[in-house]
Design a protein around this motif. Sequence first.
Motif, PDB file in Angstrom:
ATOM      1  N   GLN A   1      10.393  48.075  40.571  1.00  0.00           N
ATOM      2  CA  GLN A   1      11.795  48.822  40.533  1.00  0.00           C
ATOM      3  C   GLN A   1      12.040  50.113  41.356  1.00  0.00           C
ATOM      4  O   GLN A   1      12.971  50.760  41.309  1.00  0.00           O
ATOM      5  CB  GLN A   1      12.341  48.968  38.986  1.00  0.00           C
TER       6      GLN A   1
ATOM      7  N   ARG B   1      15.737  50.558  40.921  1.00  0.00           N
ATOM      8  CA  ARG B   1      16.465  49.502  40.894  1.00  0.00           C
ATOM      9  C   ARG B   1      16.710  49.098  39.338  1.00  0.00           C
ATOM     10  O   ARG B   1      16.098  49.237  38.528  1.00  0.00           O
ATOM     11  CB  ARG B   1      15.765  48.196  41.444  1.00  0.00           C
TER      12      ARG B   1
ATOM     13  N   LYS C   1      19.113  46.568  36.272  1.00  0.00           N
ATOM     14  CA  LYS C   1      18.925  45.200  35.860  1.00  0.00           C
ATOM     15  C   LYS C   1      19.903  44.463  36.704  1.00  0.00           C
ATOM     16  O   LYS C   1      19.636  43.142  36.702  1.00  0.00           O
ATOM     17  CB  LYS C   1      19.213  45.252  34.182  1.00  0.00           C
ATOM     18  N   ASN C   2      20.708  45.044  37.230  1.00  0.00           N
ATOM     19  CA  ASN C   2      21.794  44.117  38.070  1.00  0.00           C
ATOM     20  C   ASN C   2      21.066  44.210  39.474  1.00  0.00           C
ATOM     21  O   ASN C   2      22.053  43.674  40.312  1.00  0.00           O
ATOM     22  CB  ASN C   2      23.247  44.855  38.159  1.00  0.00           C
ATOM     23  N   ASN C   3      20.105  44.473  39.880  1.00  0.00           N
ATOM     24  CA  ASN C   3      19.363  44.566  41.150  1.00  0.00           C
ATOM     25  C   ASN C   3      20.184  45.418  42.131  1.00  0.00           C
ATOM     26  O   ASN C   3      20.076  45.278  43.396  1.00  0.00           O
ATOM     27  CB  ASN C   3      19.372  43.021  41.465  1.00  0.00           C
ATOM     28  N   GLU C   4      20.654  46.364  41.624  1.00  0.00           N
ATOM     29  CA  GLU C   4      21.485  47.543  42.508  1.00  0.00           C
ATOM     30  C   GLU C   4      20.440  48.762  42.517  1.00  0.00           C
ATOM     31  O   GLU C   4      19.864  49.090  41.544  1.00  0.00           O
ATOM     32  CB  GLU C   4      22.782  47.820  41.774  1.00  0.00           C
ATOM     33  N   TRP C   5      20.619  49.310  43.648  1.00  0.00           N
ATOM     34  CA  TRP C   5      19.676  50.353  43.969  1.00  0.00           C
ATOM     35  C   TRP C   5      20.272  51.774  43.956  1.00  0.00           C
ATOM     36  O   TRP C   5      21.428  51.868  44.285  1.00  0.00           O
ATOM     37  CB  TRP C   5      18.757  50.329  45.551  1.00  0.00           C
TER      38      TRP C   5
ATOM     39  N   GLU D   1      15.990  52.141  32.677  1.00  0.00           N
ATOM     40  CA  GLU D   1      15.452  50.852  33.149  1.00  0.00           C
ATOM     41  C   GLU D   1      13.867  50.713  32.866  1.00  0.00           C
ATOM     42  O   GLU D   1      13.246  49.819  33.333  1.00  0.00           O
ATOM     43  CB  GLU D   1      15.362  50.943  34.790  1.00  0.00           C
TER      44      GLU D   1
END
Length: 119
Positions: A11, A39, A41-45, A87
């Motif tokens: 992450q 990163r 949990k929604n795979n957004e940075w 995260e």
Amino acid sequence: MNNDTLYEKDQIKITSLHSPEPGREEEIISTEDHELWIRDKNNEWSRYVIQRGILRELAETSERNPSGLANLLDKVNPSMLCAMQMENISLEDISAAVMEAYKNETDKFKRYRAEHPIS
């Protein structure tokens, strides 16, 4: 790993500073400033700017006084610690990331200097 990426695992990613302008996000605007990416949990940075010289300070603090790393990260950007907590990213993970990124940056610079000696 991209040429601008100094560290990437799970992450966490550390890169050179990119343009914040829409449509120019892939353009590197500084190799002396950096970005710490987290990163979710929604795979957004989410990216956090690390100003010139701070990567070195983060790495040195991680090595000699790991407990001081949280204070330094809070000074850089208090939102970073919140994102890490949300995260489940540990201080040890960030510590390893900044030390590896700084080592990679130093190694890249040494290779560049060997290829381009001062006359």
